[in-house]
Structure formats: C-alpha cells, structure tokens
Design a protein around this motif. Structure first.
Motif, PDB file in Angstrom:
ATOM      1  N   THR A   1     -85.827 -52.595 -18.079  1.00  0.00           N
ATOM      2  CA  THR A   1     -85.118 -53.217 -18.733  1.00  0.00           C
ATOM      3  C   THR A   1     -83.775 -53.696 -17.831  1.00  0.00           C
TER       4      THR A   1
ATOM      5  N   PHE B   1     -93.020 -45.417  -9.386  1.00  0.00           N
ATOM      6  CA  PHE B   1     -93.041 -45.358 -10.857  1.00  0.00           C
ATOM      7  C   PHE B   1     -91.684 -46.299 -11.485  1.00  0.00           C
ATOM      8  N   VAL B   2     -91.609 -46.964 -12.357  1.00  0.00           N
ATOM      9  CA  VAL B   2     -90.497 -47.524 -13.154  1.00  0.00           C
ATOM     10  C   VAL B   2     -90.511 -47.122 -14.581  1.00  0.00           C
ATOM     11  N   ASP B   3     -89.563 -46.560 -15.040  1.00  0.00           N
ATOM     12  CA  ASP B   3     -89.558 -46.164 -16.582  1.00  0.00           C
ATOM     13  C   ASP B   3     -88.867 -47.488 -17.234  1.00  0.00           C
ATOM     14  N   VAL B   4     -89.141 -47.196 -18.538  1.00  0.00           N
ATOM     15  CA  VAL B   4     -88.629 -48.390 -19.480  1.00  0.00           C
ATOM     16  C   VAL B   4     -86.871 -48.698 -19.235  1.00  0.00           C
ATOM     17  N   ALA B   5     -86.371 -47.931 -18.840  1.00  0.00           N
ATOM     18  CA  ALA B   5     -84.832 -48.118 -18.574  1.00  0.00           C
ATOM     19  C   ALA B   5     -84.880 -48.919 -17.326  1.00  0.00           C
TER      20      ALA B   5
ATOM     21  N   HIS C   1     -96.701 -50.128 -13.793  1.00  0.00           N
ATOM     22  CA  HIS C   1     -95.895 -49.738 -14.860  1.00  0.00           C
ATOM     23  C   HIS C   1     -95.013 -50.984 -15.249  1.00  0.00           C
TER      24      HIS C   1
ATOM     25  N   ARG D   1     -96.618 -53.686 -17.036  1.00  0.00           N
ATOM     26  CA  ARG D   1     -97.008 -53.406 -18.310  1.00  0.00           C
ATOM     27  C   ARG D   1     -95.743 -53.242 -19.231  1.00  0.00           C
ATOM     28  N   VAL D   2     -94.572 -52.784 -19.084  1.00  0.00           N
ATOM     29  CA  VAL D   2     -93.367 -52.815 -19.514  1.00  0.00           C
ATOM     30  C   VAL D   2     -92.820 -54.203 -20.006  1.00  0.00           C
TER      31      VAL D   2
ATOM     32  N   VAL E   1     -82.993 -57.763 -17.736  1.00  0.00           N
ATOM     33  CA  VAL E   1     -81.647 -58.041 -18.123  1.00  0.00           C
ATOM     34  C   VAL E   1     -80.898 -58.639 -16.953  1.00  0.00           C
TER      35      VAL E   1
ATOM     36  N   MET F   1     -95.022 -56.116 -22.503  1.00  0.00           N
ATOM     37  CA  MET F   1     -94.909 -55.549 -23.924  1.00  0.00           C
ATOM     38  C   MET F   1     -93.169 -55.852 -24.224  1.00  0.00           C
ATOM     39  N   PHE F   2     -92.264 -56.023 -23.533  1.00  0.00           N
ATOM     40  CA  PHE F   2     -90.920 -56.492 -24.221  1.00  0.00           C
ATOM     41  C   PHE F   2     -90.572 -57.651 -23.938  1.00  0.00           C
ATOM     42  N   TRP F   3     -90.768 -58.377 -22.736  1.00  0.00           N
ATOM     43  CA  TRP F   3     -90.397 -59.526 -22.115  1.00  0.00           C
ATOM     44  C   TRP F   3     -91.539 -60.561 -21.939  1.00  0.00           C
TER      45      TRP F   3
ATOM     46  N   THR G   1     -86.596 -42.987 -12.335  1.00  0.00           N
ATOM     47  CA  THR G   1     -86.257 -42.345 -13.367  1.00  0.00           C
ATOM     48  C   THR G   1     -84.773 -42.168 -13.904  1.00  0.00           C
TER      49      THR G   1
END
Lengths: 82, 309
Positions: free
Chosen positions: A40, A33-37, A62, A65-66, A44, A69-71, A2
């Motif tokens: 990212t 858990f891993v959040d969007v940051a 998660h 899933r992220v 990257v 969604m973005f890559w 987080t």
C-alpha cells in the motif's frame, strides 16, 4: 517488510518521492517479503509522484500479487521482474 | 409521505424455486425488467443455472455479465467486495440489477455458516444504494434451515410467483447465530507469536503449508494471508496470538487466535478507495482463500481460512 519495519519502509519511500521529479527507481532484489501495508505504501507513493513514475526492480512475487489485487494496471508503476 | 426516494432504496428479494422451468422463467423476467429500464445487469449463479438464464434470455443476453458463482463466490466472504460491490461500483450512476446465488445444494456444513452470514451482511453493505439483488434458493434441494435463514436475511420473499414482505426479517440475528465457536483443529502445528515473531510466524506457516502440499502461487497466497492475520493480532488483537496449521477434509487450514474483538461486521468486505491506507488485510484473506470462518466475542477472535489441497 512487516509491521516491524513498516516505518522505515514508509520513510524510505517518502524520501524517494521527495528527491525525484522524473523517474524513481526502487531496487528490491534483497527484499524477501512485502505485506499488504508495505505494498500500500509503495502504491500510494507512486500515485502521489508529481507527474512522475516509479520503476520497481526485481520485487518479491508477493508484491506483484498484492498490486495486481488492489491496484491493477496502475499507470505510475512499471515492474522489472526478477 | 415517505422522504426516501425509491431510486436510492436497496432491494433484496429471495426467490424460492422448485424446478428449472420456474427458475428460468422468474430470473429471465427479473432481468427483462432491468433491460426495460436500461439497468446494467450481472448474473452470478452456479454454472448449470447460468446456462438456464443465458438460454432463456437468448439474444438479450448480450451485454449481461455472467459469472460462475462456484468460482468467483467459492469463498462467500469475497462476494460482497469482489462480485457485488465490484459490479455496482463500476456503474455508479443509476440502479444496477444483479442475480446472486451463493448457496447451492453442494455447500458443506463448514461453508454454510459463512454463506448465511454473507447473505445477512449484504443488507448492511448496500443499505441506501440504488441496487437490486435477487437471490435464488433451490427449495427442492436445500435444507429447510437454509430456507428459514433466507427468510430472515431477505426483506422481500418471492414464492410461487407471489411477492411478500418477510415478517421474520432480522439479518443481525443471523450474523450472531452463525458466529459459531470453532473447535480445535486435530493433528496440528502450533506457533505462538508477538510482534518480534511476525517474520518467523510467516516462515513457519510457509514451511508447514508446503509440507502439507501447497505450492506455487497458492503457497505465496497462504503466506500473505498468514502475514495479514498475524499482523492484525499484533496491531489490533492484544499484541500477540497463536497460529495453528493443519488439514481438514482435503483442505489446508490456517487459524489465528488472539484476544481482540471484531466489532465491525463488514470488516474485510468494504473495498477501500485506491489511495486509502489500511483496510485491505482481511480482504486479502477473503480474496485468496476458498473459505474464511470467523468467531469473535469477549474471549477473543479466531479467524480460520481454508485452501483446498
């Protein structure tokens, strides 16, 4: 992973990227858990690997899933599911 | 003499229709204009209207992207990044032409303010881009206030086959009007958090959402959304906030309040470049939720998202 642990996560990823030239393995069995940051930073880092790729082992759902969604279909990342 | 090339002008007409025949005739004529100019075409409208357009185009429908707006645009907050920018960015050269119908007669009173703000924000999102977006409005079944708002969110109006400039066009006024205060949720679980409580806030949300009936990927999505909003409060919203979870009319509702103020009206709706750090948190909430409502002002910001149960 987080906001509290973001820096150490990013530092660990950049060390990995610096140490390896071929395939980088990232083992995430113990990660809850891993959040969007966090996702990212992973994406990257993988995109910046010079000619290499990253194998992400046993990530939390998660993260997948992220990434999806973005890559979607990022060629540098290969996932070994839990 | 104008210095603005017409090739780089955003065109955003509202089409007011009353019958299926009028709908089919006008939308098909709009798409045929695009076909004649070799423009990439997308249609995102509610299912039954999708069929009217498909039937009207016949063999010409081949090559047109058809999307059911009640699915892809269920949450109006994801239409700009996912549907409209998604299509426009995939065709970066030349003009693209889209029909987008985000407001239909079944939209609820809770959804509508977010729908009106979405229609207004399209103007900011596509300013100066070679994109044409036609937005049909069912004048026979929609509330007169919806039609009045559409006259403010669209610079061009088409009615009875005639096209005119809107003399009340003012999208920013519509964004401001629907920046409505959100009344407290009834019968709810509350958790106050600062930076140290981010993991606990997420676990609290996950347990409450599971207790209220969410499961599987939807539960994981709600957990991600709560993580992003609570992190935003810690990083941008004064360092702390309050998480509230409850149910309302068949939906799980999660709300995060903090002392910050959202100053960028397009926050969460601008797709980031693949290598960009940041700018995805609120967008993720828009992607996974069925509805997102936001109230922001001097006293702070409230973001509330809904998952149907």
């Amino acid at each position: 992973m987080t906001e509290l642990t973001r820096r150490s996560w990013e530092d660990a990823l950049s060390r990995l990227a610096g140490e390896h030239t071929g395939v980088t393995y990232v083992e995430l069995t113990d990660l809850v858990f891993v959040d969007v940051a966090g996702a990212t930073a992973l994406a990257v880092t993988a995109m910046g690997l010079p000619g290499g790729r990253m194998v992400v082992e046993h990530p939390p759902p998660h993260l997948l899933r992220v990434l999806d969604m973005f890559w979607p279909e990022l060629p540098q990342i290969e996932v070994v599911r839990r | 003499m104008s210095t603005v090339s017409t090739d780089e002008t955003f065109v955003h007409p509202a089409l007011f229709y009353r019958t299926e025949a009028e709908y089919a005739r006008q939308t098909v004529a709009f798409l045929r204009e695009g076909l004649a100019g070799d423009e990439p075409l997308a249609v995102a409208v509610p299912g039954p209207n999708l069929e009217l357009i498909r039937d009207g185009l016949g063999a010409e429908a081949e090559g047109v992207l058809f999307l059911d707006m009640t699915d892809v645009g269920r949450n109006p907050g994801r239409i700009i990044p996912r549907v409209l920018r998604g299509f426009a960015d995939a065709h970066p050269t030349g003009r693209v032409r889209i029909i987008g119908e985000p407001i239909w007669a079944g939209r609820s009173a809770v959804e509508y303010p977010a729908c009106a703000q979405h229609e207004a924000l399209i103007n900011a999102a596509f300013d100066g881009r070679a994109v044409t977006i036609l937005c049909p409005y069912d004048e026979a079944r929609l509330d007169p206030q919806v039609i009045a708002d559409a006259r403010m969110t669209h610079p061009t109006l088409i009615s009875d086959g005639r096209e005119e400039n809107s003399d009340v066009y003012d999208w920013e006024a519509v964004v401001a009007r629907y920046n409505e205060r959100l009344e407290p949720l009834a019968g709810t679980a509350v958790f106050a958090f600062g930076g140290d409580e981010l993991p606990a806030a997420r676990r609290f949300a996950s347990a409450q959402a599971a207790r209220l009936g969410l499961a599987g990927q939807r539960l994981g999505d709600a957990e991600l959304a709560v993580a992003e909003l609570t992190t935003n409060s810690v990083v941008h919203g004064g360092g702390r906030g309050t998480l509230t979870i409850g149910t309302e009319a068949g939906h799980l509702v999660c709300e995060v309040r903090d002392a910050g103020r959202l100053t960028d009206p397009l926050a969460g709706r601008r797709p980031p470049r693949p290598g960009q750090i940041g700018g995805r948190g609120l967008m993720l909430v828009h992607y996974v939720a069925d509805l997102v409502r936001v109230h922001t002002g001097d006293a702070g910001t409230t973001v509330r998202f809904y998952f149907s149960l």
